[in-house]
Design an enzyme around this catalytic site. Structure first.
Site, short mmCIF file in Angstrom:
data_model
loop_
_atom_site.label_atom_id
_atom_site.label_comp_id
_atom_site.label_asym_id
_atom_site.label_seq_id
_atom_site.Cartn_x
_atom_site.Cartn_y
_atom_site.Cartn_z
N ASN A 47 -7.49 -12.96 5.15
CA ASN A 47 -8.07 -12.25 4.01
C ASN A 47 -9.59 -12.42 4.00
OD1 ASN A 47 -7.06 -10.65 1.70
ND2 ASN A 47 -8.13 -12.20 0.46
N HIS A 75 5.94 -0.56 -2.77
CA HIS A 75 5.38 0.12 -3.95
C HIS A 75 5.45 1.64 -3.79
CE1 HIS A 75 2.89 -3.66 -5.16
NE2 HIS A 75 4.16 -3.77 -5.45
N CYS A 93 15.96 13.73 -12.15
CA CYS A 93 17.22 13.55 -11.37
C CYS A 93 17.06 12.59 -10.20
CB CYS A 93 17.70 14.92 -10.87
SG CYS A 93 16.72 15.58 -9.49
N CYS A 115 16.63 20.07 -9.35
CA CYS A 115 17.20 20.33 -10.70
C CYS A 115 16.31 21.21 -11.56
CB CYS A 115 17.44 18.99 -11.41
SG CYS A 115 15.93 18.23 -12.05
N ASN A 129 0.83 -1.21 0.00
CA ASN A 129 0.00 0.00 0.00
C ASN A 129 0.87 1.25 0.00
OD1 ASN A 129 -2.07 -1.84 0.24
ND2 ASN A 129 -2.33 -1.55 2.45
N1 APR Z 1 -10.76 -7.48 4.94
C1 APR Z 1 -9.84 -8.38 4.48
N2 APR Z 1 -9.55 -8.54 3.17
C2 APR Z 1 -10.20 -7.73 2.29
C3 APR Z 1 -11.16 -6.78 2.70
C4 APR Z 1 -11.43 -6.67 4.09
N3 APR Z 1 -12.32 -5.80 4.56
N4 APR Z 1 -11.64 -6.15 1.58
C5 APR Z 1 -11.00 -6.70 0.53
N5 APR Z 1 -10.14 -7.66 0.95
C6 APR Z 1 -9.25 -8.49 0.15
C7 APR Z 1 -9.85 -8.94 -1.16
O1 APR Z 1 -10.53 -10.19 -0.98
C8 APR Z 1 -8.61 -9.11 -2.03
O2 APR Z 1 -8.08 -10.43 -1.92
O3 APR Z 1 -8.14 -7.69 -0.18
C9 APR Z 1 -7.60 -8.12 -1.44
C10 APR Z 1 -7.38 -6.89 -2.30
O4 APR Z 1 -6.76 -7.33 -3.48
P1 APR Z 1 -6.31 -6.24 -4.56
O5 APR Z 1 -7.43 -5.28 -4.78
O6 APR Z 1 -5.74 -7.01 -5.71
O7 APR Z 1 -5.16 -5.42 -3.82
P2 APR Z 1 -3.63 -5.85 -3.63
O8 APR Z 1 -3.50 -7.32 -3.50
O9 APR Z 1 -3.09 -4.99 -2.55
O10 APR Z 1 -2.99 -5.38 -5.04
C11 APR Z 1 -1.59 -5.51 -5.18
O11 APR Z 1 -1.71 -4.33 -7.29
O12 APR Z 1 -2.42 -2.58 -8.63
C12 APR Z 1 -1.39 -3.04 -7.84
O13 APR Z 1 0.15 -1.62 -6.82
C13 APR Z 1 -1.14 -2.10 -6.69
O14 APR Z 1 -0.27 -2.65 -4.52
C14 APR Z 1 -1.27 -2.99 -5.46
C15 APR Z 1 -1.07 -4.39 -6.03
#
Ligand code: APR
Length: 232
Positions: free
Chosen positions: A200, A108, A119, A138, A91
């Site tokens: 998750n 990230h 620069c 710069c 994040n």
């Molecule tokens: N509690 C727990 N998990 C949650 C919740 C919640 N309230 N809400 C959503 N999620 C879970 C979803 O089920 C999903 O698996 O969080 C995850 C979010 O996944 P993504 O949207 O793909 O986010 P992330 O995995 O952080 O993405 C990775 O992708 O676009 C790039 O740079 C960006 O850092 C990011 C990277």
């Protein structure tokens, strides 16, 4: 007694309950915007104003958000666990820091700094970034967000490799496990002998790599998991 090393990886799912969007959930950012336009060097070169407006909007949303029970529970774990806790986040918000978590590894990048594409100078991000902003070092008008876009190399990978090689426990929280290299961290920790845990909303793409999994809103399952781990 010093507890064995713990490595934690967080993703957008832990900031969802602070009102910040995730990327790939229903209604997520990448279902409303094309990541090729907003999160690639090519998209930035095509239309820097559009990209900077998007990140100005996201920075304003982060400023208006507050850390939630997940950020607070992880800061408590780092404080009260009698061993090393390495927190790696995908994040770019500062909610971990605002919950009192020190030493966060932002692989990230972060919303808080601006980067000069000419620069490499970094400075505190202004509230609103414009393509014509001169670099304080710069003077080139090459201001960009200090975030890692698709096709770019994530930050602190040496530090991360070291932590994964020593981890006794690897915990993945609020991430879909779809974007590399973060999506490979569970396998790397496992190969180094770590136990792996997923916290998750639902099983992620690399669910088969986890020895334990707890599913539900992070604000419920993470504080409970932290309490149980601190009680061990
Ligand atoms: N509690 C727990 N998990 C949650 C919740 C919640 N309230 N809400 C959503 N999620 C879970 C979803 O089920 C999903 O698996 O969080 C995850 C979010 O996944 P993504 O949207 O793909 O986010 P992330 O995995 O952080 O993405 C990775 O992708 O676009 C790039 O740079 C960006 O850092 C990011 C990277």
């Amino acid at each position: 007694m010093t507890g064995p090393p713990v490595v934690i990886l967080t993703g957008a799912g832990i900031s969802a309950e602070s009102g910040l969007g995730t990327f790939r959930d229903v209604g997520g950012l990448w279902s409303r915007y094309d990541w090729r336009d907003l999160a690639t060097p090519e998209g930035f070169a095509r239309d820097p104003g559009f990209v900077l407006d998007f990140y100005n909007w996201r920075r304003e949303r982060v400023r208006a958000a507050s850390p939630n029970a997940v950020h607070l529970a992880l800061a408590r774990l780092a404080r009260d666990y009698g061993g090393p806790v390495t927190l790696i986040t995908q994040n770019v918000d500062d909610l971990h820091e605002r919950a009192g978590h020190a030493g966060v590894i932002h692989m990230h990048g972060t919303h808080l700094t601006a980067l000069c594409a000419a620069c490499g100078h970094r400075w505190p991000a202004p509230e609103v970034m414009h393509p014509r902003d001169p670099c304080p070092a710069c003077a080139a008008a090459k201001t960009r967000p200090d975030v890692v876009w698709f096709g770019e190399t994530p930050y602190h990978m040496d530090l991360i490799a070291e932590a994964l090689a020593k981890a006794a426990l690897f915990v993945s929280i609020g991430t879909s496990g779809t974007v590399y290299p973060a999506a490979a961290f569970a396998a790397r920790a496992r190969a180094a002998g770590a136990r792996t845990v997923e916290l998750n909303l639902e099983p992620s793409e690399n669910k088969s790599l986890f020895d334990e999994a707890y599913h539900g809103p992070a604000s419920e399952i993470v504080p409970r998991w932290v309490d149980s781990h601190l009680a061990d």
